[in-house]
Scaffold this motif. Sequence first.
Motif, PDB file in Angstrom:
ATOM      1  N   ALA A  98     112.428 106.581  46.664  1.00 47.10           N
ATOM      2  CA  ALA A  98     113.173 105.676  46.256  1.00 47.10           C
ATOM      3  C   ALA A  98     113.252 105.269  44.779  1.00 47.10           C
ATOM      4  O   ALA A  98     114.493 104.421  44.394  1.00 47.10           O
ATOM      5  CB  ALA A  98     111.711 104.281  46.484  1.00 47.10           C
ATOM      6  N   VAL A 113     100.134 100.960  44.864  1.00 45.33           N
ATOM      7  CA  VAL A 113     100.971 100.858  46.875  1.00 45.33           C
ATOM      8  C   VAL A 113     100.212  99.600  47.710  1.00 45.33           C
ATOM      9  O   VAL A 113     100.580  99.241  47.764  1.00 45.33           O
ATOM     10  CB  VAL A 113     101.484 101.628  47.488  1.00 45.33           C
ATOM     11  CG1 VAL A 113     102.212 101.343  48.302  1.00 45.33           C
ATOM     12  CG2 VAL A 113     102.826 102.683  46.732  1.00 45.33           C
ATOM     13  N   LYS A 163     101.644 105.461  51.771  1.00 38.67           N
ATOM     14  CA  LYS A 163     102.824 106.326  52.532  1.00 38.67           C
ATOM     15  C   LYS A 163     103.722 104.498  52.955  1.00 38.67           C
ATOM     16  O   LYS A 163     104.962 104.844  53.499  1.00 38.67           O
ATOM     17  CB  LYS A 163     102.989 107.046  53.690  1.00 38.67           C
ATOM     18  CG  LYS A 163     103.953 107.890  54.203  1.00 38.67           C
ATOM     19  CD  LYS A 163     103.225 109.153  54.997  1.00 38.67           C
ATOM     20  CE  LYS A 163     103.034 109.344  56.108  1.00 38.67           C
ATOM     21  NZ  LYS A 163     103.685 108.637  57.389  1.00 38.67           N
ATOM     22  N   TYR A 211     107.673 110.451  47.690  1.00 39.13           N
ATOM     23  CA  TYR A 211     108.234 109.900  48.418  1.00 39.13           C
ATOM     24  C   TYR A 211     109.337 108.220  46.677  1.00 39.13           C
ATOM     25  O   TYR A 211     110.314 108.149  47.371  1.00 39.13           O
ATOM     26  CB  TYR A 211     108.098 108.684  49.215  1.00 39.13           C
ATOM     27  CG  TYR A 211     107.512 109.927  50.341  1.00 39.13           C
ATOM     28  CD1 TYR A 211     107.116 110.834  50.884  1.00 39.13           C
ATOM     29  CD2 TYR A 211     107.509 109.057  52.142  1.00 39.13           C
ATOM     30  CE1 TYR A 211     106.803 111.849  52.007  1.00 39.13           C
ATOM     31  CE2 TYR A 211     106.667 110.091  52.641  1.00 39.13           C
ATOM     32  CZ  TYR A 211     107.038 110.869  52.668  1.00 39.13           C
ATOM     33  OH  TYR A 211     106.595 112.078  54.136  1.00 39.13           O
ATOM     34  N   THR A 212     107.578 108.272  46.039  1.00 39.30           N
ATOM     35  CA  THR A 212     108.768 107.039  45.526  1.00 39.30           C
ATOM     36  C   THR A 212     109.231 107.872  44.573  1.00 39.30           C
ATOM     37  O   THR A 212     110.711 106.896  43.956  1.00 39.30           O
ATOM     38  CB  THR A 212     107.308 106.715  44.276  1.00 39.30           C
ATOM     39  OG1 THR A 212     106.286 106.560  44.927  1.00 39.30           O
ATOM     40  CG2 THR A 212     107.450 106.116  42.938  1.00 39.30           C
ATOM     41  N   LEU A 236     106.280 102.990  51.081  1.00 37.74           N
ATOM     42  CA  LEU A 236     107.076 102.902  50.917  1.00 37.74           C
ATOM     43  C   LEU A 236     108.465 103.618  52.168  1.00 37.74           C
ATOM     44  O   LEU A 236     109.732 103.316  51.895  1.00 37.74           O
ATOM     45  CB  LEU A 236     107.109 104.774  50.639  1.00 37.74           C
ATOM     46  CG  LEU A 236     106.455 104.605  48.463  1.00 37.74           C
ATOM     47  CD1 LEU A 236     105.706 105.793  48.494  1.00 37.74           C
ATOM     48  CD2 LEU A 236     107.839 104.190  47.908  1.00 37.74           C
ATOM     49  N   ARG A 257     110.347 100.329  52.841  1.00 45.35           N
ATOM     50  CA  ARG A 257     111.514 100.202  51.570  1.00 45.35           C
ATOM     51  C   ARG A 257     111.992 100.983  51.789  1.00 45.35           C
ATOM     52  O   ARG A 257     113.685 101.421  51.899  1.00 45.35           O
ATOM     53  CB  ARG A 257     110.997  99.756  50.613  1.00 45.35           C
ATOM     54  CG  ARG A 257     109.666  99.739  49.872  1.00 45.35           C
ATOM     55  CD  ARG A 257     110.903  98.178  50.321  1.00 45.35           C
ATOM     56  NE  ARG A 257     111.671  97.414  49.211  1.00 45.35           N
ATOM     57  CZ  ARG A 257     111.174  97.594  48.176  1.00 45.35           C
ATOM     58  NH1 ARG A 257     109.405  96.969  47.223  1.00 45.35           N
ATOM     59  NH2 ARG A 257     112.513  96.925  46.788  1.00 45.35           N
ATOM     60  N   SER A 264     113.438 108.163  57.203  1.00 44.35           N
ATOM     61  CA  SER A 264     112.716 107.766  55.366  1.00 44.35           C
ATOM     62  C   SER A 264     112.353 109.521  55.507  1.00 44.35           C
ATOM     63  O   SER A 264     112.767 110.926  55.658  1.00 44.35           O
ATOM     64  CB  SER A 264     111.456 106.886  55.834  1.00 44.35           C
ATOM     65  OG  SER A 264     110.543 108.128  56.741  1.00 44.35           O
TER      66      SER A 264
END
Length: 261
Positions: A233, A250, A46, A229-230, A49, A52, A198
């Motif tokens: 992104a 990750v 987490k 979350y991916t 992510l 980023r 985020s």
Amino acid sequence: MKKGKKIYEGKAKIIYATSDKNLVIQYFKDDATAFNNQKKSIIEGKGVLNNRISEYILSNLSQIGIKNHLVKRLNMREQIIKLAEIIPIEFVIRNIATGSITKRLGIEDGTVLREPLIEYCLKDDALGDPLISEDHIYTFDWATRNEIEKVKKMIFRINDFMIGMFRGVGIKLIDFKLEFGRVKNNGKNEIILADEISPDTCRLWDSITEKKLDKDRFRKDLGDLIPAYTEVAKRLGILHEQSNISAVNVTKLSSVKKKSK
Ligand code: UDP
């Protein structure tokens, strides 16, 4: 830049000193907490992510003139940020009513608000971050009227920008939380956007299916937080479409980075 001693550890991040007294390193942990710390878990990947995604959003906001604390991302989990004196208020911006406001005021979940609504909460875990009015801020000197005027203008620009950014990738920005801080610029106090932006701090729903792509997956035990979350992104173009970031991948990526230091 040399990483110094730990200055502060919060629920999702750690702050380390650096050799420059005006800069600190912000480390994104994998810890997830909700309901004022009553629910806790570690969700591997987490932090990577969020680092980023937050870097992406804050650097885009810089480009439209919203000054913020991000200097640069250092690696998978760390950013160099400006040390700011954080205003002890959580600024919550709502476009669609969901979460605490629906329970508190009996508003129907999913109600589209006529205008974006700003709510203020005192940043105090021991008190459960209570909702406060704007007048509380002035009565107790948490910020000046001038500062709040500036913050509000920034909030509405940030909201407009982020609504558009997410709409472009098929995501509805339901609500989010911002924090602001003071830094000295040529001897004068300046207000900058701080903290992270985020899926931990925003509610993001798929525009068509309304699937939740944010921390509500943890709060409501919906599972699959890392894939959600991916997905955010990937849609923002931060991760390649093909890359299949699972929690395991990750974690591997971040440990490779650590070893190569
Ligand atoms: N939020 C946050 N940190 C907090 C409280 C709220 O980032 O300590 C964010 C939350 O993710 C949501 C918005 O602020 O995007 C509004 O949260 P709400 O008050 O509805 O939170 P709830 O009590 O439902 O968790």
